[in-house]
Write an enzyme that holds these catalytic residues in place. Structure first.
Site, PDB file in Angstrom:
ATOM      1  CE  LYS A 152      26.593  -2.607  -5.893  1.00  0.00           C
ATOM      2  NZ  LYS A 152      26.472  -1.465  -6.817  1.00  0.00           N
ATOM      3  NE  ARG A 170       7.029   0.719   5.000  1.00  0.00           N
ATOM      4  CZ  ARG A 170       5.815   0.153   4.917  1.00  0.00           C
ATOM      5  NH1 ARG A 170       5.704  -1.120   4.576  1.00  0.00           N
ATOM      6  NH2 ARG A 170       4.732   0.855   5.155  1.00  0.00           N
ATOM      7  CG  HIS A 219       3.275   3.782   8.716  1.00  0.00           C
ATOM      8  ND1 HIS A 219       3.383   4.625   7.617  1.00  0.00           N
ATOM      9  CD2 HIS A 219       2.913   2.559   8.207  1.00  0.00           C
ATOM     10  CE1 HIS A 219       3.099   3.950   6.526  1.00  0.00           C
ATOM     11  NE2 HIS A 219       2.824   2.696   6.857  1.00  0.00           N
ATOM     12  NE  ARG A 228      -1.614  -2.218   2.721  1.00  0.00           N
ATOM     13  CZ  ARG A 228      -1.682  -3.472   2.259  1.00  0.00           C
ATOM     14  NH1 ARG A 228      -2.721  -3.837   1.576  1.00  0.00           N
ATOM     15  NH2 ARG A 228      -0.731  -4.346   2.512  1.00  0.00           N
ATOM     16  CB  THR A 229       3.345   2.591   2.358  1.00  0.00           C
ATOM     17  OG1 THR A 229       2.589   2.054   3.436  1.00  0.00           O
ATOM     18  CG2 THR A 229       3.859   3.968   2.722  1.00  0.00           C
TER      19      THR A 229
HETATM   20  N1   CP Z   1      -0.387  -0.108   5.815  1.00  0.00           N
HETATM   21  C1   CP Z   1       0.845  -0.362   5.290  1.00  0.00           C
HETATM   22  O1   CP Z   1       1.851   0.251   5.660  1.00  0.00           O
HETATM   23  O2   CP Z   1       0.836  -1.335   4.335  1.00  0.00           O
HETATM   24  P1   CP Z   1       2.130  -1.778   3.502  1.00  0.00           P
HETATM   25  O3   CP Z   1       3.091  -2.416   4.472  1.00  0.00           O
HETATM   26  O4   CP Z   1       1.621  -2.727   2.460  1.00  0.00           O
HETATM   27  O5   CP Z   1       2.739  -0.538   2.915  1.00  0.00           O
END
Ligand code: CP
Length: 307
Positions: free
Chosen positions: A80, A101, A129, A51-52
């Protein structure tokens, strides 16, 4: 230059403006189709995501911009031995804005100190998040019409769940929110949240072990997955993973206008039969994630509402 590392980096007014902009984008999509022409978003994902990452990329594309990046550490030069700081320093030469991320808490903050482009934390370990929080706030506001005067139940992995930690912090700035924490003892919210957020005057929370004992009081039920990747010991994961399974019998006592949220992905914690119930908001929530990220990209690039 602004970065977004923690949901508290944004004031309540900025969050409200951002949600207003997301609502305006939803109602007037065509007006925003070219606002980011010539701009580039880099998505640096050192940890898996559906999603993100994809909603960030879809968001930039729907704003008329372009995207580049990588979806796993394995396909970057970190294999590396390149440091996160060097990676970001270089990528900020190529992109106007970066969503990152990383499994290590604090990595996006470290990156922000070296970057020449704004950094958006797209999830750092069990910490924060913030763009999921904006997604959750937009969803609650669109479903309930408000962010204050609500009773929210958080259920599942409240210890490692960064979406829970970020949302609790963000909601703590709205009036009269009642927090009910539903978890096994091993997965209770961390002490730093108990002290920093609930230690403040006027802030309290309840801790319970079952959904049944509180479901009738909830306006919002925020379900979460027990996250295998955060456990050091597989036996503990196996013991705890199916503690909570929301199904139709469990919803019998729930309010007619309950909103069920889940940041997704889900595993077993919400039975598929619940998806057809109008109270299930989690797929609408995933869609809202794209619109709120469009609004955030615009805001961080210094753009406003298109009249
Ligand atoms: N909600 C969320 O962060 O989903 P993903 O890990 O798929 O990005």
């Amino acid at each position: 230059m602004r970065h977004l590392i923690d949901p508290m980096d944004l004031s309540v007014k900025e969050i409200d403006d951002l949600l207003d902009l997301a609502d305006h984008i939803i109602e007037n999509k065509k007006r925003y189709a070219k606002v980011c022409e010539g701009k580039k978003l880099a998505t640096l994902f050192f940890e898996p995501s559906t999603r993100t990452r994809l909603s960030f990329e879809a968001a930039m594309m729907e704003l008329g911009g372009n995207v580049l990046g990588f979806s796993s550490a394995d396909s970057s030069s970190s294999t590396k031995g390149e440091s996160v700081s060097d990676t970001v320093k270089v990528v900020s030469c190529y992109a106007d804005i970066i969503a990152m991320r990383h499994p290590k808490e604090g990595a996006p903050f470290l990156a922000s100190m070296k970057s020449d482009s704004p950094i958006i934390n797209a999830g750092d370990g069990g910490h924060n998040h913030p763009t999921q929080t904006l997604t959750d706030l937009l969803t609650i506001r669109r479903e309930k019409g408000r962010l204050d005067n609500i009773t929210v139940g958080f259920c599942g992995d409240l210890k490692f769940g960064r979406t829970v930690h970020s949302l609790i912090k963000a909601l703590s700035r709205y009036e009269n929110v009642t927090y009910i924490m539903i978890s096994p003892e091993e997965l209770e919210i961390p002490n730093y949240l108990k002290e920093e957020v609930f230690g403040k005057e006027g802030m309290t929370f309840e801790q319970v072990r079952t959904i049944d004992e509180v479901i009738d009081r909830l306006d919002v039920l925020y379900m979460t997955r027990v996250q295998k990747e955060r456990f050091f010991n597989e036996a503990d994961y196996i013991r705890l993973k199916d503690t909570y399974i929301l199904d139709m019998p469990k919803l019998k006592k729930a309010k007619e206008n309950l909103s069920i949220l889940h940041p997704l992905p889900r595993v077993n914690e919400i039975a598929v039969e619940v998806d057809d119930d109008p109270r299930a908001c989690y797929f609408r929530q995933a869609l809202n994630g794209k619109f709120v990220r469009m609004a955030l990209i615009m805001m961080m690039l210094g753009m406003g509402k298109v009249e």
